[in-house]
Design an enzyme around this catalytic site. Sequence first.
Site, short mmCIF file in Angstrom:
data_model
loop_
_atom_site.label_atom_id
_atom_site.label_comp_id
_atom_site.label_asym_id
_atom_site.label_seq_id
_atom_site.Cartn_x
_atom_site.Cartn_y
_atom_site.Cartn_z
N PHE A 106 0.88 -1.18 0.00
CA PHE A 106 0.00 0.00 0.00
C PHE A 106 0.91 1.22 0.00
O PHE A 106 1.59 1.48 1.00
CB PHE A 106 -0.86 -0.08 1.28
CG PHE A 106 -1.80 1.06 1.52
CD1 PHE A 106 -3.02 1.11 0.88
CD2 PHE A 106 -1.49 2.06 2.43
CE1 PHE A 106 -3.92 2.15 1.14
CE2 PHE A 106 -2.38 3.10 2.70
CZ PHE A 106 -3.60 3.13 2.04
N GLY A 136 14.24 -8.05 34.01
CA GLY A 136 15.48 -7.43 34.48
C GLY A 136 16.55 -7.46 33.41
O GLY A 136 16.28 -7.26 32.22
N GLU A 175 0.37 3.42 10.09
CA GLU A 175 -1.06 3.47 9.75
C GLU A 175 -1.76 4.57 10.54
O GLU A 175 -2.94 4.46 10.88
CB GLU A 175 -1.77 2.12 10.00
CG GLU A 175 -1.07 0.88 9.51
CD GLU A 175 -0.97 0.79 8.00
OE1 GLU A 175 -1.33 1.77 7.33
OE2 GLU A 175 -0.51 -0.25 7.50
N ASN A 191 6.79 14.31 2.20
CA ASN A 191 6.02 15.42 2.76
C ASN A 191 4.53 15.11 2.90
O ASN A 191 3.71 16.02 3.03
CB ASN A 191 6.22 16.68 1.90
CG ASN A 191 7.65 17.19 2.01
OD1 ASN A 191 8.20 17.29 3.11
ND2 ASN A 191 8.27 17.42 0.88
N1 COS Z 1 -13.42 7.14 5.26
C1 COS Z 1 -13.97 7.69 4.15
N2 COS Z 1 -13.77 8.97 3.78
C2 COS Z 1 -12.99 9.72 4.59
C3 COS Z 1 -12.38 9.21 5.75
C4 COS Z 1 -12.63 7.86 6.08
N3 COS Z 1 -12.10 7.30 7.17
N4 COS Z 1 -11.66 10.18 6.33
C5 COS Z 1 -11.81 11.28 5.57
N5 COS Z 1 -12.61 11.00 4.51
C6 COS Z 1 -13.07 11.90 3.47
C7 COS Z 1 -13.80 13.08 4.09
O1 COS Z 1 -15.17 12.78 4.27
C8 COS Z 1 -13.61 14.16 3.05
O2 COS Z 1 -14.49 13.96 1.99
P1 COS Z 1 -15.47 15.16 1.45
O3 COS Z 1 -14.52 16.25 1.03
O4 COS Z 1 -16.21 14.54 0.33
O5 COS Z 1 -16.30 15.56 2.62
C9 COS Z 1 -12.21 13.86 2.52
O6 COS Z 1 -11.95 12.48 2.80
C10 COS Z 1 -11.15 14.72 3.18
O7 COS Z 1 -11.23 14.47 4.58
P2 COS Z 1 -10.58 15.43 5.66
O8 COS Z 1 -10.96 16.85 5.36
O9 COS Z 1 -10.93 14.89 7.00
O10 COS Z 1 -9.04 15.25 5.34
P3 COS Z 1 -7.78 15.75 6.13
O11 COS Z 1 -6.80 16.22 5.14
O12 COS Z 1 -8.17 16.67 7.25
O13 COS Z 1 -7.15 14.39 6.74
C11 COS Z 1 -6.78 12.68 8.33
C12 COS Z 1 -7.79 13.58 7.59
C13 COS Z 1 -5.82 13.49 9.19
C14 COS Z 1 -7.63 11.81 9.23
C15 COS Z 1 -6.01 11.82 7.32
O14 COS Z 1 -5.13 12.62 6.55
C16 COS Z 1 -5.23 10.70 7.96
O15 COS Z 1 -5.78 9.67 8.32
N6 COS Z 1 -3.90 10.90 8.09
C17 COS Z 1 -3.03 9.83 8.55
C18 COS Z 1 -2.49 9.11 7.38
C19 COS Z 1 -1.88 7.81 7.76
O16 COS Z 1 -2.45 7.02 8.50
N7 COS Z 1 -0.72 7.56 7.22
C20 COS Z 1 -0.07 6.32 7.36
C21 COS Z 1 -0.02 5.72 6.00
S1 COS Z 1 0.35 4.07 5.92
S2 COS Z 1 1.89 3.71 7.04
#
Ligand code: COS
Length: 381
Positions: A122, A340, A364, A128
């Site tokens: 994946f 220990g 993740e 960045n």
């Molecule tokens: N399932 C489905 N859709 C999702 C979702 C989920 N779990 N989380 C967000 N979305 C959708 C939102 O609904 C939004 O859609 P709409 O614009 O249609 O409303 C869109 O995605 C953008 O969501 P959001 O504004 O919440 O995005 P952000 O940029 O604020 O990011 C986080 C949200 C921080 C939660 C996300 O970037 C994240 O999970 N980051 C961590 C990444 C990660 O785990 N990296 C490790 C990779 S593998 S080692």
Amino acid sequence: MDFSLTREQEMIKDLAQQFAENELEPAAARIDLEHVFPEENFKKMASLGFTGIGIPSQYGGSGGGALEKVIAVSEFAKKCMTSAAILSIHLIAPQCIYRHGNEEQKQKYLPMITKGGSLGAFALTEPNAGSDAGSVKTTAIFDPETNEYILNGTKCFISGGSRADVLIVFALTQPNKGLKGMSAIIVEKGTPGFSVGKIEEKMGLAGSETAELIFEDCRVPASNLIGKEGEGFKIAMQALDRARIGIGAQAVGVAEGALELSIKYSKERVQFGKPIANLQGIQWYIADMATKTMAAKTLVQYAAYLEDSGKPFTTEAAMCKLNASENARFVTNLALQIHGGYGYMKDYPLERMYRDAKITEIYEGTSEIHKVVISRAVMNK
Ligand code: COS
């Protein structure tokens, strides 16, 4: 409310437990020291059906769902976290194809990664674009003349990336749209223009080969697009929701393994003329470790139950991963302490478990990102 496992789930647990004891545990220290991907054990995982969990048999899978994944991954993690991580992360790719791919893609790719011994990966993270996954810069520009996407960019920290046969790569098909222009594309190992860069030296999970992936004018057929253009971010987020339950399962497994070892050791280790298990300080450690691990396990299984029932589970997946990973660090730390000086030595598996457990608070999605996800949900923000 029924917390008991079905007969089939009990069988999966027994099979995973035996496999972990007989095959994974004997190789765990060597994999950690030599930093080698456990090829033979991965092939055996495939032949036993573990790599096809969650996918129906018509595509080569072994059926089941999130709970079956949790059971297998936890059993693996008790004995070898690297192997548990390899399985749990591998399972993301077939899920992406099964849930979002078309019939042709399912027929072509699923059998090879469910039962054929091919590894999935994946590829989302970039230098960045870590916690801010929407900042991906890799592009996949459509070339109408050849009906191909041309990928350019660099991914980093991709688990199994150097070894994977089928990769789900997230790239911008419409760069001006930001995360709404992100798409999910299947890239096969060996595609010209795709190369592996740096293999990371990590604190733990030494055998899982975490790699940098480089795409330079890498052309893939347009038919490798999963879902529609622009759906990539949601596909990635949904995949991460499922994957986080898998990390929770890893964290529960390593904690259970460390707890088992601690109970055994405390009964054998004699100091001041009696087993240290007789000391109330040790008993209180064990009681805390057992209670918190049971709570973590219950929350992981609850999140898996929600996923399997088709109910929303984003928040619970984040909660279970946050809680189980913090517990894994807590328990492996105390387990090492109970052992220990011996716990600090490589003759015992405790120092490896402690190092391996730490990543569950990071990959993740970090604990801090999970708190963002949880607080947004519970505070309606
Ligand atoms: N399932 C489905 N859709 C999702 C979702 C989920 N779990 N989380 C967000 N979305 C959708 C939102 O609904 C939004 O859609 P709409 O614009 O249609 O409303 C869109 O995605 C953008 O969501 P959001 O504004 O919440 O995005 P952000 O940029 O604020 O990011 C986080 C949200 C921080 C939660 C996300 O970037 C994240 O999970 N980051 C961590 C990444 C990660 O785990 N990296 C490790 C990779 S593998 S080692």
